[in-house]
Design an enzyme around this catalytic site. Sequence first.
Site, PDB file in Angstrom:
ATOM      1  N   THR A 388       0.935  -1.107   0.000  1.00  0.00           N
ATOM      2  CA  THR A 388       0.000   0.000   0.000  1.00  0.00           C
ATOM      3  C   THR A 388       0.975   1.155   0.000  1.00  0.00           C
ATOM      4  OG1 THR A 388      -1.736  -1.147   1.179  1.00  0.00           O
ATOM      5  CG2 THR A 388      -1.623   1.209   1.569  1.00  0.00           C
ATOM      6  N   SER A 459     -11.095  -1.353   6.136  1.00  0.00           N
ATOM      7  CA  SER A 459      -9.675  -1.094   5.892  1.00  0.00           C
ATOM      8  C   SER A 459      -8.956  -0.841   7.209  1.00  0.00           C
ATOM      9  CB  SER A 459      -9.537   0.140   5.002  1.00  0.00           C
ATOM     10  OG  SER A 459      -8.183   0.518   4.872  1.00  0.00           O
TER      11      SER A 459
HETATM   12  O1  DON Z   1      -7.127  -1.407   3.377  1.00  0.00           O
HETATM   13  C1  DON Z   1      -6.356  -2.128   3.974  1.00  0.00           C
HETATM   14  O2  DON Z   1      -6.216  -2.113   5.179  1.00  0.00           O
HETATM   15  C2  DON Z   1      -5.496  -3.094   3.176  1.00  0.00           C
HETATM   16  N1  DON Z   1      -6.102  -3.397   1.914  1.00  0.00           N
HETATM   17  C3  DON Z   1      -4.144  -2.506   3.028  1.00  0.00           C
HETATM   18  C4  DON Z   1      -3.229  -3.497   2.369  1.00  0.00           C
HETATM   19  C5  DON Z   1      -1.811  -3.211   2.636  1.00  0.00           C
HETATM   20  O3  DON Z   1      -1.434  -2.344   3.359  1.00  0.00           O
HETATM   21  C6  DON Z   1      -0.815  -4.086   1.986  1.00  0.00           C
HETATM   22  N2  DON Z   1      -0.845  -5.384   2.541  1.00  0.00           N
HETATM   23  N3  DON Z   1      -1.229  -6.369   2.039  1.00  0.00           N
END
Ligand code: DON
Length: 579
Positions: A388, A459
């Site tokens: 992310t 999230s």
């Molecule tokens: O929104 C969220 O919390 C997750 N989709 C964020 C994903 C992330 O930080 C990377 N890790 N898989």
Amino acid sequence: MGPHMKLRQPFPPMPLPAALLLAACNVPAAAAPELSVFGGVLESRDGMVVSAYPDASRAGAEALRAGGNAVDAAVATGFALAVTHPAAGNIGGGGFMVIRFPDGSSTVFDFREKAPLKAHPEMFVDENGEYSSRIHHRSHLAVGVPGTVAGFALAHEKYGSAEWAGLVAPAVALARAGFEISERLAASLARRLDAFRDYPATFAQFFRDGEPYRAGDTLVQADLAATLARIRDRGHDGFYAGETARLLAAEMERGGGWITEEDLARYRAVEREPVRGTYRGYDVVSMAPPSSGGTALVQMLNVLEGFDVAAMGANSPSHAHHLVEAMRRAFRDRALFLADPDFADVPVERLTSKAYADEIRGTIRAEAAGVSRPADVAGRPGRDGTETTHYSVVDAGGMAVSVTYTLEGGYGSYVTVPGAGFLLNNEMGDFNARPGLTSERGLIGTEPNLARPGQRMLSSMTPTILARDGELVAVVGSPGGRTIINTVLQIVVNVVDFRMSPADAVASKRLHHQWLPDVARLEDGYMSETDAAALAAMGHEIAWSTRQGIAHCIFVDAGTGALVGVPDPRDGDGTAAGH
Ligand code: DON
């Protein structure tokens, strides 16, 4: 270097690709934004952008230099990251933007992906009636209706000051003329050589004649340039209607996904009230549901406020124990209560109240680990990468913007929309797997976060802004799935309780606990083996991890008022750009 800018600490010798990159930048030195390359801390009085890629930070700093405000710079940076940081930067995903205005007021934008209209809670079940992790996380059904372009367009419409087209233009140019691939990006792409073979449009976009690019090569993304040009010219509708929408819907139909042109036409970003809290006199502004981030952050800070954290000493067994116990309780509540507020009644006020924190604190024993009971409701297994991306912006007028956005996994669903050149997210994986399905390893089956038509998936992203006595203190955030909330928590504690310098507050080792599995995951070097043994003796199961988060932050120097850009040293491409 500009008159108001200085480097806070000596840089390591500049690696060759960076030197080439700067040399390739054909702007007269006097006009170019100042960059700190490869993790250096940069100080400026006139505005700052810290992001995961040099060209993206530069695009944001150029927007500031041209007279744009922090929202303008955030939009320019976000679009540039969609070109230069394809693992997480995106137009095919979603995220959150937290804004603090110079008068101290604040707002947030929610551009989280939505489930398509055909979605239902049992949609991740295969033909045998079994829950399928593949469908949930890596299929066309894993793709949520993207939100990023709508979010940027809405934030810009409400609070931007520069002309939209000029903010998208740098991204168009980076995609059309290409940009120089860093060592880290070359390695990241090369690792996907086999995985991307099953995704022809993705393979064609990120490999040349079937071979990985090398650091220093130029990556041209012509289809992406055309899509960004439509967004430049038509704004929101350049993505959600017309050619882009048609190409996306066609790929969905081809691959068995459910997103239609109607889903795209209906998508709207939302401006919401932030989650607000206080910690020892500091004001915390963070993201509201559908992120669990701000709520869990404020809940944990409230719990810690009742303990003398400073006296414990940074990363001591006692500090770690109290962090873990606050995390254990906040992540249980996250599993029970947090979801899209348009679909579930989320008790944010109660969870973030000082009174509730008093209750929680009463259940924490000084030197003995608590218990995580799956029977309460089980959490999902630790599957948290770093893919992310978070970036921070402050302009010369003091407006601050904190953005975290994502494709979910690195490179999302791996599906590139043919002819449109952008990767689609696999964010549907953030919905609970199936009603009632709980497991010891920890899938959650609770009601609030099940896939339903138009619902946003829960999230953990936690873009956050810290202030004190009406003055901006820091812009903070990180990638890393559920570790994000704990990463932000520890940076705040490092600043407030341990009075660390900005660079130390970000670099300091972190830990993670998420209720279930009941394990405290310590970053390598978090504490000595003796201290780890003392922590274990309190009843904590300990595991070690190589890295937690990539927090690209900006701080305000309390003495001088200067902006201090701190790219997280955990990420080789993180760059502060000031002007
Ligand atoms: O929104 C969220 O919390 C997750 N989709 C964020 C994903 C992330 O930080 C990377 N890790 N898989």
